[in-house]
Design a protein around this motif. Structure first.
Motif, PDB file in Angstrom:
ATOM      1  N   SER A 110       0.832  -1.203   0.000  1.00 58.73           N
ATOM      2  CA  SER A 110       0.000   0.000   0.000  1.00 58.73           C
ATOM      3  C   SER A 110       0.866   1.253   0.000  1.00 58.73           C
ATOM      4  O   SER A 110       0.576   2.209  -0.720  1.00 58.73           O
ATOM      5  CB  SER A 110      -0.912   0.014   1.227  1.00 58.73           C
TER       6      SER A 110
ATOM      7  N   LEU B  12      -5.649   0.984  -8.673  1.00 55.34           N
ATOM      8  CA  LEU B  12      -6.836   1.065  -7.832  1.00 55.34           C
ATOM      9  C   LEU B  12      -7.576  -0.265  -7.818  1.00 55.34           C
ATOM     10  O   LEU B  12      -8.030  -0.721  -6.763  1.00 55.34           O
ATOM     11  CB  LEU B  12      -7.750   2.196  -8.331  1.00 55.34           C
ATOM     12  N   ARG B  13      -7.680  -0.917  -8.977  1.00 52.16           N
ATOM     13  CA  ARG B  13      -8.338  -2.217  -9.052  1.00 52.16           C
ATOM     14  C   ARG B  13      -7.601  -3.236  -8.197  1.00 52.16           C
ATOM     15  O   ARG B  13      -8.210  -4.002  -7.452  1.00 52.16           O
ATOM     16  CB  ARG B  13      -8.402  -2.684 -10.498  1.00 52.16           C
TER      17      ARG B  13
ATOM     18  N   TRP C 135      -5.562  -2.608  -5.681  1.00 47.70           N
ATOM     19  CA  TRP C 135      -5.563  -2.202  -4.275  1.00 47.70           C
ATOM     20  C   TRP C 135      -6.896  -2.514  -3.608  1.00 47.70           C
ATOM     21  O   TRP C 135      -6.943  -2.983  -2.485  1.00 47.70           O
ATOM     22  CB  TRP C 135      -5.266  -0.712  -4.198  1.00 47.70           C
ATOM     23  N   ILE C 136      -7.993  -2.283  -4.325  1.00 46.71           N
ATOM     24  CA  ILE C 136      -9.317  -2.525  -3.761  1.00 46.71           C
ATOM     25  C   ILE C 136      -9.652  -4.012  -3.770  1.00 46.71           C
ATOM     26  O   ILE C 136     -10.382  -4.492  -2.919  1.00 46.71           O
ATOM     27  CB  ILE C 136     -10.391  -1.723  -4.532  1.00 46.71           C
TER      28      ILE C 136
END
Length: 88
Positions: free
Chosen positions: A15, A70-71, A73-74
């Motif tokens: 992260s 973002l994909r 990480w989420i």
């Protein structure tokens, strides 16, 4: 989420790296885009074609990278294989 990071330092490190990559790419992208906007407004010269092309390329790269990160990480983390304990 905070509890997960404390138990999994690798997730925290990933992260952190993602956030640093986003910040650095954002600064670079904004600098090039600002230069592409600044030149025609405050200068009598035309914007160089290379700068216009780089502006478009960076915008595309930035949003493409951002959406991918973002994909990831989420998304849910992959399940870790559990060790089998041997009883003597």
């Amino acid at each position: 989420m905070a509890g997960e990071c404390k138990r999994d330092p690798d997730r925290w490190l990933r992260s952190f790296v993602i956030i640093i990559v986003i910040i650095v790419s954002s600064i670079i992208a904004l600098s090039v885009i600002a230069a592409a906007i600044y030149v025609p407004i405050f200068s009598t010269d035309e914007t160089p074609a290379a700068l216009e092309n780089w502006g478009g390329l960076i915008i595309g790269f930035y949003f493409g990278t951002f959406v991918g990160l973002l994909r990831d990480w989420i998304g849910k983390p992959e399940p870790q294989p559990q060790e089998k304990s041997e009883e003597a």
